[in-house]
Design a protein around this motif. Sequence first.
Motif, PDB file in Angstrom:
ATOM      1  N   GLN A   1      -6.095  -5.907  -5.225  1.00  0.00           N
ATOM      2  CA  GLN A   1      -5.668  -6.039  -3.837  1.00  0.00           C
ATOM      3  C   GLN A   1      -6.880  -6.036  -2.901  1.00  0.00           C
ATOM      4  OE1 GLN A   1      -2.890  -6.857  -2.803  1.00  0.00           O
ATOM      5  NE2 GLN A   1      -2.918  -6.460  -0.607  1.00  0.00           N
ATOM      6  N   ALA A   2      -7.869  -5.207  -3.171  1.00  0.00           N
ATOM      7  CA  ALA A   2      -9.074  -5.169  -2.340  1.00  0.00           C
ATOM      8  C   ALA A   2      -9.815  -6.493  -2.396  1.00  0.00           C
ATOM      9  CB  ALA A   2      -9.989  -4.028  -2.801  1.00  0.00           C
TER      10      ALA A   2
ATOM     11  N   ALA B   1       0.851  -1.198   0.000  1.00  0.00           N
ATOM     12  CA  ALA B   1       0.000   0.000   0.000  1.00  0.00           C
ATOM     13  C   ALA B   1       0.874   1.231   0.000  1.00  0.00           C
ATOM     14  CB  ALA B   1      -0.913  -0.005   1.217  1.00  0.00           C
TER      15      ALA B   1
ATOM     16  N   PHE C   1      -8.147   0.304   0.268  1.00  0.00           N
ATOM     17  CA  PHE C   1      -7.778   0.091  -1.128  1.00  0.00           C
ATOM     18  C   PHE C   1      -8.924   0.469  -2.066  1.00  0.00           C
ATOM     19  CE2 PHE C   1      -4.246  -2.459   0.490  1.00  0.00           C
ATOM     20  CZ  PHE C   1      -3.252  -2.133  -0.416  1.00  0.00           C
TER      21      PHE C   1
ATOM     22  N   ARG D   1      -4.812  -2.227  -9.951  1.00  0.00           N
ATOM     23  CA  ARG D   1      -4.022  -2.906  -8.915  1.00  0.00           C
ATOM     24  C   ARG D   1      -4.715  -2.818  -7.561  1.00  0.00           C
ATOM     25  NH1 ARG D   1       2.338  -1.366 -10.033  1.00  0.00           N
ATOM     26  NH2 ARG D   1       2.459  -2.219 -12.157  1.00  0.00           N
ATOM     27  N   TYR D   2      -5.197  -1.664  -7.239  1.00  0.00           N
ATOM     28  CA  TYR D   2      -5.887  -1.507  -5.959  1.00  0.00           C
ATOM     29  C   TYR D   2      -7.160  -2.362  -5.900  1.00  0.00           C
ATOM     30  CZ  TYR D   2      -2.893   2.329  -4.386  1.00  0.00           C
ATOM     31  OH  TYR D   2      -1.840   3.079  -3.956  1.00  0.00           O
TER      32      TYR D   2
ATOM     33  N   GLN E   1      -3.079   1.831 -11.876  1.00  0.00           N
ATOM     34  CA  GLN E   1      -3.030   1.814 -10.422  1.00  0.00           C
ATOM     35  C   GLN E   1      -4.402   1.467  -9.836  1.00  0.00           C
ATOM     36  OE1 GLN E   1      -0.286   1.969  -8.835  1.00  0.00           O
ATOM     37  NE2 GLN E   1      -1.150   1.831  -6.780  1.00  0.00           N
TER      38      GLN E   1
ATOM     39  N   ALA F   1      -8.964   4.191  -2.472  1.00  0.00           N
ATOM     40  CA  ALA F   1      -7.893   4.631  -3.371  1.00  0.00           C
ATOM     41  C   ALA F   1      -8.232   4.300  -4.823  1.00  0.00           C
ATOM     42  CB  ALA F   1      -6.579   3.965  -2.969  1.00  0.00           C
ATOM     43  N   ALA F   2      -8.782   3.091  -5.077  1.00  0.00           N
ATOM     44  CA  ALA F   2      -9.148   2.704  -6.442  1.00  0.00           C
ATOM     45  C   ALA F   2     -10.214   3.630  -7.007  1.00  0.00           C
ATOM     46  CB  ALA F   2      -9.650   1.261  -6.452  1.00  0.00           C
TER      47      ALA F   2
END
Length: 653
Positions: free
Chosen positions: A38-39, A19, A54, A34-35, A31, A57-58
Motif C-alpha cells: 500500500q505504501a 487503513a 503505512f 500489505r502495508y 500485514q 505501521a509496516a
Amino acid sequence: MLTRLCLSLFLMLSPALPAQPAPAAVTDTAQARRYLRQAASLIARADTGQARDFLTAAQRYSERENFPEGLAQAQLLRGNLHFTAQQYPAALAAYDQAAELLGRLPRSQRLNGLGLAALGSGEALFYQGQMEAGMKRFFQGVNYLQAAGNYPKLLACYLNIASYYHDLNQPDKARRYITRALALRPQLPDQRGLLPAYNLLAMLHIRAHNFGDAAQALARGRAVRATSPYDVAEQHRIEGIYYFETQDFAAADQHFRAALRYLEPQGNPVHLAQLYFALARTAQRRQDYAAAQRYYLRSEQQARAGRAAQQRYFTLRALAELAEQQGQTATALTYFKRYKAAEDSTQESTTKQAISRIESQYQVQQKEQQILTLRQTQRAQAAELRRQQTVNRGAGAVLLALLCAGVLGFTTLRSRQKIGRQQQLLQAQKIQELQQERQLLASEAMLRGQEEERSRLARDLHDGLGGMLSSVKYYLGSVRSAVVLPEPSAQLFTRSLEQLDGSISELRRVARDMMPEALLHFGLTTALQDVCDQLGQSRPLRVQLQTFGLTAERLPQRTELVVFRLVQELLNNVVKHADAQSVLVQLSRTDDQLQLVVEDDGRGFDSAASHRGVGLRSMQARVDYLRGALDIQTAPGQGTAITIDVPLAAPAA
C-alpha cells in the motif's frame, strides 16, 4: 546536469487497502507485506502523508515479528518517499540503512534489494552533485540487478551511467551503455522504459550533428508510450533542441513550451532552469529580446534555488551578452560582474588543489626543520659526552688509588659511554627516517604537481583548443554545403576536413591520456581496460589485460594513479622499442600486496646497459614512491618481463 534520472519504485504496485487494524487471523508478517504494498502504491501517486503512515505501521509489524526483509523493504520505500519529496540526504540515509539490513539476509533474498538500494542512493548522490560517488553506486547496482534478473531497474542503471558519460562529453562510452540498455528490450515486460534511451541517443546524434540519425531516434521514442509527465517533458525538450540546432526556431519554441507545461507542476528547480535557458536562447535567436531576458532571469532564479552553479554561470554570462547586444552597457556590466563572481566560485576545486600543494611544501619544510633540530641535539650530546669523558678521565686518576672506587668509576664510565653511543645511533636512525619521510613528501608533492598540471593542460586542450577546432569543422562543413567547388578544390577541401577530424581525435586522445577520468570515477580496472583497448585498436599489437583480486574495495587513490601511470609508461616503451606482437598486462592483489606484471614478446634489451636510461630512472622513482620493488627480466631477442611488487600495508596516498 544529467539528461535523464530515473526515480525507482521498489515494489510492485497493488490495489489500495483500507487503513484499518488487521483481522486476528492475519499474521504480523502478512500485514507488514500489505502495508508495504500500500505504501508503494501511495508513493507512486505522490501521496506522501498516507505513505509515511503505512510505512510506520509496516515497520512496527516487522519489528514485532522479527521480519528483517520487511524492515529492509520499509527503508527502501522510505528512501523513495524522501526522494519524491526532493529530500536527498534523508533518502540517501534510508537507502544506506536498507543496504545494511539487506546484508544480513541470505544471498538469494538480498540481491534485488541491494541493487535497488544502490540505484536509489546513486540517484540521490547525483542530485546532490556527488557524481563520482553516484557512479560507483550505479555500477554496484548493475552487478546486483543483473544477478537478480531485475531488467527494468538494470535499464535505469545503464541509462544513468550513459547520461553521466554524455555530460562528460564522452559520446563513445555513453553510446556503449545506451546499446546495453536497448539490448534489454526482449527481457522487459513492456517497452515504456526505453523512451529515455531513445531520447539520450537522439541527444548524442544532435551533438554530433547527425540530424538524420537524431530524427530516427526521436521517431522511435515517439512510438513508445510515456510513463510519466517528466518523460513527456523530456521528449519535448529534446525535440526542441533538435529543431533549435536545425534552425527551426518556431518549432523549437513550441516544443520547449510544451515541455514547460509538464515540468512546472513537478517543481524541480534544476530542470526548470535548463528549460527556461533553452526558451531564452530560442527567443534570442528569434530576436525577441524582451522574452529572452525574461526567461534568462527565470533560469537564473531557478538555478540559484536548485544550487546549480554551472547553469547559473552560463545564464549570467548570457544575460551580460544579451544586454550588450541591446546596447545596455550598465546592465551588461552588472551581469558581467555577477557572472565573474559565479565563475570564481567554480574555481574552488582549483584553489583546493593549490592549498594541497602548499600544505605538502609546508610539511617538507617542517621535516627539514625537525632534521636540523635533531642534528643540533646530536652535536650537543656529543659535546656533553666528550666533556664527561674528560671529567671521567680526571676522576679515574684520583680513583686509581682506591681499587673499589676505581672499579666502580670504570664501570660507570663504560656504561655512560655505551648509553651515549646508543643515543647517537638512535638520533642518526631518527634523522635517516625523517630524511626518507622528507623524500617521500617531496616525491608526493612532485607527483601531485605533475598530475594537476596534466589535468590543467588536458582541460585547456579539450575545452579550449578542442572546442575551437570543432567550431572550425562545423563552419567549414557549412561552407561545403553552401558553395559549389570545382572537383580538384572539392577533393582538397574534403581531405582538409578529414585531416581536421583526425586532429580533433588525436587532441582528444592526448587529453584523455593526460587526465584519466575513467580512473577517478570508475577505478583502476576500468581505466586500464580503456588504455589497453585503445592501444590495441590503434596499433597492430595484441594487448591483453588480466586482473585478480581487485573486486573488493578500491586501492588508495594515489596508489591507483601511480600504478596507472606505470602501466602507461610500460606500454609506451613496448610500442616505441620492443617491436612486439603481443603484450600481457597482469595486475593481482592479495591482502597486503599488489603485483604488476607487463610482459611482451619483443626484441628485449641488455638490462645492465639500459639502467642508465631516463625512462627506467623515472619508473624506478615511481616504484620507490610506492615503497615497492622493480624487477626486470630480459635479454636481446627474448622479450621483456617487468614485475613491480607494491606493499599495501604501507600507505602511499
